[in-house]
Design an enzyme around this catalytic site. Structure first.
Site, PDB file in Angstrom:
ATOM      1  N   LYS A 114      67.309  26.781 -59.585  1.00  0.00           N
ATOM      2  CA  LYS A 114      68.319  25.837 -60.082  1.00  0.00           C
ATOM      3  C   LYS A 114      68.206  24.517 -59.339  1.00  0.00           C
ATOM      4  O   LYS A 114      67.567  24.415 -58.297  1.00  0.00           O
ATOM      5  CB  LYS A 114      69.743  26.386 -59.880  1.00  0.00           C
ATOM      6  N   SER A 164      66.007  28.731 -68.164  1.00  0.00           N
ATOM      7  CA  SER A 164      67.148  27.915 -67.736  1.00  0.00           C
ATOM      8  C   SER A 164      66.760  26.572 -67.133  1.00  0.00           C
ATOM      9  O   SER A 164      67.626  25.728 -66.903  1.00  0.00           O
ATOM     10  CB  SER A 164      68.018  28.688 -66.735  1.00  0.00           C
TER      11      SER A 164
END
Length: 134
Positions: free
Chosen positions: A90, A53
């Site tokens: 993230k 990701s």
């Protein structure tokens, strides 16, 4: 998930990036990775990445990240967070309405809006990614 940082010394060798120079290929000093990669030894730890990701910022599956718990995350920091008990890596984003999101750096993954419905805990700020070049 914390791992102790080990004080291993690695020999530092000079090497030319252009044409090789035999005179420059000698052992210069011992390389202490803590000196170069760890700002706050007592509050830093390693995390191994699982997944893809964050590939658009150069963080890949099986990379080792150095995370510093003593740093305060700011807008666009890459962080390690726990979202409802699951650890994620993230980018911290704040929009114009002052809403916070955790953004993946891969278009195949949605942003995660941080609100009162999510149990969120920031574990630290990612300072380095170590990965294999093969």
């Amino acid at each position: 998930m914390r791992k102790k940082i080990v004080d291993h010394k690695i020999e530092l060798i000079s090497a030319a990036a252009g044409f090789p120079s035999p005179a420059e290929n000698y052992i210069d000093e011992k390389l202490d990775l803590n000196k170069y990669l760890i700002r706050n030894k007592a509050s830093s730890f390693f995390v191994r990445v699982s997944g893809d990701s964050m590939i658009n910022v150069g963080i890949f599956h099986n990379d080792i990240l150095i995370v510093d718990r003593s740093l305060i995350p700011i807008k666009h920091s890459i962080i390690l967070a726990s979202i409802d008990g699951e650890l994620v890596i993230k980018k911290l984003i704040k929009d114009k309405l002052k809403n916070y999101y955790l953004k993946s750096e891969n278009k195949n993954y949605p942003n995660i809006k941080l609100d009162s419905n999510t149990d969120t805990m920031i574990w630290g700020v990612v300072t380095y990614s170590i990965h294999n070049l093969r």
